[in-house]
Design a protein around this motif. Sequence first.
Motif, short mmCIF file in Angstrom:
data_model
loop_
_atom_site.label_atom_id
_atom_site.label_comp_id
_atom_site.label_asym_id
_atom_site.label_seq_id
_atom_site.Cartn_x
_atom_site.Cartn_y
_atom_site.Cartn_z
N PRO A 1 0.22 -1.02 0.41
CA PRO A 1 0.09 0.27 0.53
C PRO A 1 1.08 1.13 0.01
O PRO A 1 2.16 1.15 0.31
N CYS B 1 2.15 2.50 4.64
CA CYS B 1 2.93 1.35 5.28
C CYS B 1 2.37 1.61 7.00
O CYS B 1 1.67 0.27 6.88
N MET C 1 -1.24 -0.11 7.82
CA MET C 1 -1.93 -1.01 7.33
C MET C 1 -0.72 -2.30 8.58
O MET C 1 -0.73 -2.44 8.89
#
Length: 345
Positions: free
Chosen positions: A117, A120, A123
């Motif tokens: 993604p 970082c 997530m």
Amino acid sequence: MALERLFLRIAALAIAAVTALALPARAQAGDGWELCNRTSYIIEAAVGHAQGTGVSVDGWTKLPPGACKTALPGPLTPGVHYLYGRGSTAHQGGGREWGGRHELCVDPTGGFSLESPPDCAAMGLEPQGFRPISITRADKWSNNFTEIENWTLDNARNAGLQRLLDEAGIVSGNIDGFIGGRTRAAINDFLKVKGLPADTSDADLIDYLEQAAEERSRAVGFTLCNRTKNRIWSAIARRATEGWESRGWWRIEAGGCARVVDRPLRGSEHFVYAEMEEPTGLRTLSRASEAFCVGRAKFAISGRENCEDGSYRTALFARTPAPTERKLVFEFFERDFTDAKQDDD
């Protein structure tokens, strides 16, 4: 009836032939992206490859010294791929990395497969610098992890055993890629103590030694932990054998830790420095009063005077509590930092 059976057999063969042509070619055994470890360190590897409009990243492939493994099964899609490797936490001397400047997200805590993604941290991941690899074949491709010594696979395996024997506290000596009688005797003694068979393979022996080295390392050393919600760049200072020294930088993501010294601590005076990243600027430690030198990139500096004369800058470090049983864990909290201010550099 015989002619009818013959016709049906011919028709079946024809259908099978068309079906075979329509199916995609299957990868042969050994096809894919192979990684070889020609170093004396245990390496955990992550690879990235194009997936739709993004990049899919897979890790971790564990590579003992002298071993080769397939990190990405074939068939491969020719084009740019990405490669990153990190040394096992069992190894002393700080974290070792093999990579580049292309930043992708990884899960530092365990095996993963994800589409990297753009953010970082959101997530629960951390960014790492990958090296772009141009793969031009669809069947097989191979890359090596190397160090300064140009080891063969056999020498790398032997050097890895020598390194782990030292780090596990079993026997010390030169790491030269050749196992002598003294080292072999130490290995035999280790196998006996652990109740392992004398014909234990080198691959299994490396696993046992890695575990022994990790157990030994957890009992000593200096660890920094980030208990804030932001990324921190950290450094340490202490009195070494030849005088004061400062070292950095360690990037510590929110909730993460970094082991900055993996040997028993000597002396009682240790100091820390940290910069917390925020959208409005950097925040530094509020209760810091001890001046040491820091660099703009990774650094190890002897002395703490006249920093600017050496093209460094002076930064204020905070004193840590004294180590307990030659071990110290220092935690950074939000309350430890000043208000954010713009970075003028």
